[in-house]
Design a protein around this motif. Structure first.
Motif, PDB file in Angstrom:
ATOM      1  N   LEU A 293      28.292 -56.926  72.131  1.00  0.00           N
ATOM      2  CA  LEU A 293      28.137 -57.916  73.207  1.00  0.00           C
ATOM      3  C   LEU A 293      26.807 -58.647  73.081  1.00  0.00           C
ATOM      4  N   ASN A 294      25.761 -57.911  72.771  1.00  0.00           N
ATOM      5  CA  ASN A 294      24.444 -58.532  72.645  1.00  0.00           C
ATOM      6  C   ASN A 294      24.402 -59.497  71.465  1.00  0.00           C
ATOM      7  N   ASN A 295      25.013 -59.108  70.349  1.00  0.00           N
ATOM      8  CA  ASN A 295      25.029 -59.966  69.160  1.00  0.00           C
ATOM      9  C   ASN A 295      25.808 -61.261  69.394  1.00  0.00           C
ATOM     10  N   THR A 296      26.915 -61.168  70.105  1.00  0.00           N
ATOM     11  CA  THR A 296      27.802 -62.325  70.241  1.00  0.00           C
ATOM     12  C   THR A 296      27.436 -63.249  71.389  1.00  0.00           C
ATOM     13  N   LEU A 297      26.473 -62.854  72.200  1.00  0.00           N
ATOM     14  CA  LEU A 297      25.998 -63.758  73.257  1.00  0.00           C
ATOM     15  C   LEU A 297      25.023 -64.779  72.668  1.00  0.00           C
ATOM     16  N   PRO A 298      25.028 -66.020  73.179  1.00  0.00           N
ATOM     17  CA  PRO A 298      23.966 -66.960  72.808  1.00  0.00           C
ATOM     18  C   PRO A 298      22.610 -66.365  73.161  1.00  0.00           C
ATOM     19  N   SER A 299      21.622 -66.612  72.354  1.00  0.00           N
ATOM     20  CA  SER A 299      20.315 -65.973  72.527  1.00  0.00           C
ATOM     21  C   SER A 299      19.714 -66.194  73.909  1.00  0.00           C
ATOM     22  N   LYS A 300      19.948 -67.361  74.496  1.00  0.00           N
ATOM     23  CA  LYS A 300      19.352 -67.655  75.806  1.00  0.00           C
ATOM     24  C   LYS A 300      19.981 -66.833  76.930  1.00  0.00           C
ATOM     25  N   LEU A 301      21.168 -66.227  76.671  1.00  0.00           N
ATOM     26  CA  LEU A 301      21.845 -65.444  77.697  1.00  0.00           C
ATOM     27  C   LEU A 301      21.613 -63.940  77.553  1.00  0.00           C
ATOM     28  N   ARG A 302      21.011 -63.517  76.448  1.00  0.00           N
ATOM     29  CA  ARG A 302      20.853 -62.079  76.210  1.00  0.00           C
ATOM     30  C   ARG A 302      19.969 -61.415  77.261  1.00  0.00           C
ATOM     31  N   THR A 303      18.893 -62.088  77.621  1.00  0.00           N
ATOM     32  CA  THR A 303      18.000 -61.534  78.639  1.00  0.00           C
ATOM     33  C   THR A 303      18.696 -61.494  79.991  1.00  0.00           C
ATOM     34  N   GLN A 304      19.469 -62.519  80.284  1.00  0.00           N
ATOM     35  CA  GLN A 304      20.172 -62.603  81.567  1.00  0.00           C
ATOM     36  C   GLN A 304      21.230 -61.504  81.717  1.00  0.00           C
ATOM     37  N   HIS A 305      21.991 -61.233  80.661  1.00  0.00           N
ATOM     38  CA  HIS A 305      23.087 -60.263  80.748  1.00  0.00           C
ATOM     39  C   HIS A 305      22.638 -58.814  80.554  1.00  0.00           C
ATOM     40  N   ARG A 306      21.531 -58.600  79.886  1.00  0.00           N
ATOM     41  CA  ARG A 306      20.875 -57.296  79.810  1.00  0.00           C
ATOM     42  C   ARG A 306      21.808 -56.187  79.332  1.00  0.00           C
ATOM     43  N   HIS A 307      22.457 -56.411  78.200  1.00  0.00           N
ATOM     44  CA  HIS A 307      23.333 -55.361  77.680  1.00  0.00           C
ATOM     45  C   HIS A 307      22.557 -54.184  77.102  1.00  0.00           C
ATOM     46  N   GLY A 308      21.259 -54.352  76.988  1.00  0.00           N
ATOM     47  CA  GLY A 308      20.433 -53.205  76.604  1.00  0.00           C
ATOM     48  C   GLY A 308      20.455 -52.104  77.651  1.00  0.00           C
ATOM     49  N   ASP A 309      20.812 -52.464  78.906  1.00  0.00           N
ATOM     50  CA  ASP A 309      20.896 -51.468  79.976  1.00  0.00           C
ATOM     51  C   ASP A 309      22.174 -50.638  79.897  1.00  0.00           C
ATOM     52  N   ASP A 310      23.142 -51.077  79.092  1.00  0.00           N
ATOM     53  CA  ASP A 310      24.446 -50.418  79.074  1.00  0.00           C
ATOM     54  C   ASP A 310      24.347 -48.947  78.680  1.00  0.00           C
ATOM     55  N   ILE A 311      23.509 -48.645  77.706  1.00  0.00           N
ATOM     56  CA  ILE A 311      23.387 -47.260  77.222  1.00  0.00           C
ATOM     57  C   ILE A 311      22.868 -46.359  78.336  1.00  0.00           C
ATOM     58  N   LYS A 312      21.880 -46.840  79.068  1.00  0.00           N
ATOM     59  CA  LYS A 312      21.312 -46.069  80.181  1.00  0.00           C
ATOM     60  C   LYS A 312      22.348 -45.849  81.287  1.00  0.00           C
ATOM     61  N   LEU A 313      23.197 -46.871  81.522  1.00  0.00           N
ATOM     62  CA  LEU A 313      24.220 -46.784  82.572  1.00  0.00           C
ATOM     63  C   LEU A 313      25.490 -46.080  82.091  1.00  0.00           C
ATOM     64  N   GLU A 314      25.561 -45.785  80.782  1.00  0.00           N
ATOM     65  CA  GLU A 314      26.673 -45.049  80.178  1.00  0.00           C
ATOM     66  C   GLU A 314      28.005 -45.784  80.259  1.00  0.00           C
ATOM     67  N   VAL A 315      27.949 -47.110  80.289  1.00  0.00           N
ATOM     68  CA  VAL A 315      29.171 -47.913  80.252  1.00  0.00           C
ATOM     69  C   VAL A 315      28.818 -49.315  79.763  1.00  0.00           C
ATOM     70  N   SER A 316      29.691 -49.860  78.923  1.00  0.00           N
ATOM     71  CA  SER A 316      29.476 -51.211  78.404  1.00  0.00           C
ATOM     72  C   SER A 316      30.814 -51.950  78.352  1.00  0.00           C
ATOM     73  N   PRO A 317      30.862 -53.179  78.882  1.00  0.00           N
ATOM     74  CA  PRO A 317      29.822 -53.852  79.651  1.00  0.00           C
ATOM     75  C   PRO A 317      29.564 -53.128  80.974  1.00  0.00           C
ATOM     76  N   HIS A 318      28.387 -53.391  81.568  1.00  0.00           N
ATOM     77  CA  HIS A 318      28.006 -52.652  82.767  1.00  0.00           C
ATOM     78  C   HIS A 318      28.406 -53.376  84.054  1.00  0.00           C
ATOM     79  N   MET A 319      29.300 -54.332  83.939  1.00  0.00           N
ATOM     80  CA  MET A 319      29.867 -55.025  85.097  1.00  0.00           C
ATOM     81  C   MET A 319      31.390 -54.952  85.013  1.00  0.00           C
ATOM     82  N   ILE A 320      32.033 -54.767  86.152  1.00  0.00           N
ATOM     83  CA  ILE A 320      33.481 -54.871  86.229  1.00  0.00           C
ATOM     84  C   ILE A 320      33.809 -56.119  87.045  1.00  0.00           C
TER      85      ILE A 320
END
Length: 368
Positions: A319-346
């Motif tokens: 998900l992080n790779n396929t997002l445009p670079s300007k959206l990576r900070t906004q979507h914060r998929h780096g948090d997914d591992i900590k939350l134990e689910v990816s994507p971290h939104m339903i």
């Protein structure tokens, strides 16, 4: 009679508002919101423009469209155009109970696909795409222990740009599952895809009266909800749509039982790896699948069937790779591992006070 052809009648019961995009929108000044009736009216533009021209309102209307900050309903009231007049322009109307209000700014509406007569349907391509994903995902889910080589290939894949990323890796998975038709000695040839033997019609068209208006919401695992300024025309929960399936047994060896089993197994994987992480995650009882816009990454891909619950790290990377670079900070998929689910939104919405997932449908299939 061609005995190698088997014919089935399938019925989808819409359990969560279903949106299949037309690719078009209704602008925020192009619909009429009736706050008393909680209803949005979509006008027939040719009829509306003809009336405006005949009654000398074109300058006022142009000024409204270009400069005015009020909505369409306020302009109609200001110009003293009565309800009985503008209702004659109406093409169809939408229940907007939980989607639009006077306290929210108006936004454009993403419209549902319709046939040339304004009737609502589900394209056969959308139905077949969803069924193909469930068949592939279920086959991978059942054989996950034998696919370590494929998992290694996906983990090691180098990101060289969004186009083509992981295309070869997933194509190999499809070849293993679907390229069984035996039309060519080269397994990778597309003519060997057995899904050519699974023919799925468009659903029978139904009236646009089935449509409602839904606002998109993102929900976190802890229940925090973020409401988004995205409005979609959706088929109302409880609606039934019928379509037909024809199986050419010379190409596709499965039967209706195989399709329904795959739908159930894909749903089991969805619950096991994703929905159970959310307080409002769906319980997939029986043959249930997701269709259309807003149903989310997990329902349209086979990464979790391949990796299981341990797939969080690789999915967050994808998900992080396929997002445009300007959206990576906004979507914060780096948090997914900590939350134990990816994507971290339903993806959720509300209709008449009840929370729903977009596009959840029940499926039944009977032989004709």
């Amino acid at each position: 009679m061609k005995e190698y052809l088997k014919h089935y009648r399938a019925t989808l019961t819409v359990l969560g508002p279903l949106h299949i995009s037309s690719g078009q929108t209704v602008g925020k000044k192009e619909y009429i919101f009736d706050s008393e009736r909680h209803t949005v009216f979509i006008p027939k533009l040719p009829l509306m423009y003809q009336w405006i021209l005949r009654n000398g309102k074109q300058e006022s209307f142009e000024d409204f469209m270009l400069r005015d900050k009020v909505d369409f309903a306020a302009w109609l009231q200001r110009e003293r155009i009565p309800r009985k007049v503008w209702e004659e322009w109406t093409d169809y109307k939408l229940d907007s109970t939980d989607a639009v209000s006077d306290t929210r700014s108006k936004v454009e509406i993403q419209t549902y696909i319709k046939d040339p007569y304004g009737m609502v349907y589900i394209p056969g391509s959308s139905l077949k795409g969803a069924i193909r994903t469930t068949l592939l995902g279920a086959a991978i889910y059942r054989n996950r222990d034998r696919l370590e080589r494929e998992r290694t290939g996906i983990r090691a894949a180098e990101f060289k740009g969004r186009k083509g990323y992981l295309a070869k890796e997933y194509a190999r998975l499809e070849e293993q599952v679907f390229h069984t038709a035996g039309r060519s000695e080269k397994t990778q040839d597309k003519v060997n895809d057995c899904m050519a033997g699974l023919r799925i019609s468009d659903s029978k068209p139904i009236s646009a009266d089935c449509l409602i208006l839904c606002r998109k919401q993102d929900e976190m695992p802890n229940g925090t909800v973020k409401e988004l300024n995205i409005l979609r025309e959706c088929i109302r929960p409880g609606t039934k749509l019928e379509f037909h399936i024809t199986i050419d047994s010379t190409l596709y060896k499965g039967k209706r039982e195989n399709i329904l089993r795959a739908v159930r197994q894909f749903g089991e994987c969805y619950m096991e790896c994703f929905s159970k992480k959310f307080s409002s995650g769906d319980s997939m009882k029986g043959a249930m699948l997701y269709l259309g816009g807003g149903s989310g990454y997990v329902s349209k891909t086979v990464t979790y069937p391949l990796f299981g619950e341990k797939g969080v790290e690789i999915i967050s990377k994808i998900l992080n790779n396929t997002l445009p670079s300007k959206l990576r900070t906004q979507h914060r998929h780096g948090d997914d591992i900590k939350l134990e689910v990816s994507p971290h939104m339903i993806k959720k919405t509300r209709y008449r006070g009840k929370k729903y997932s977009f596009g959840l449908c029940g499926l039944t299939i009977e032989e004709i």
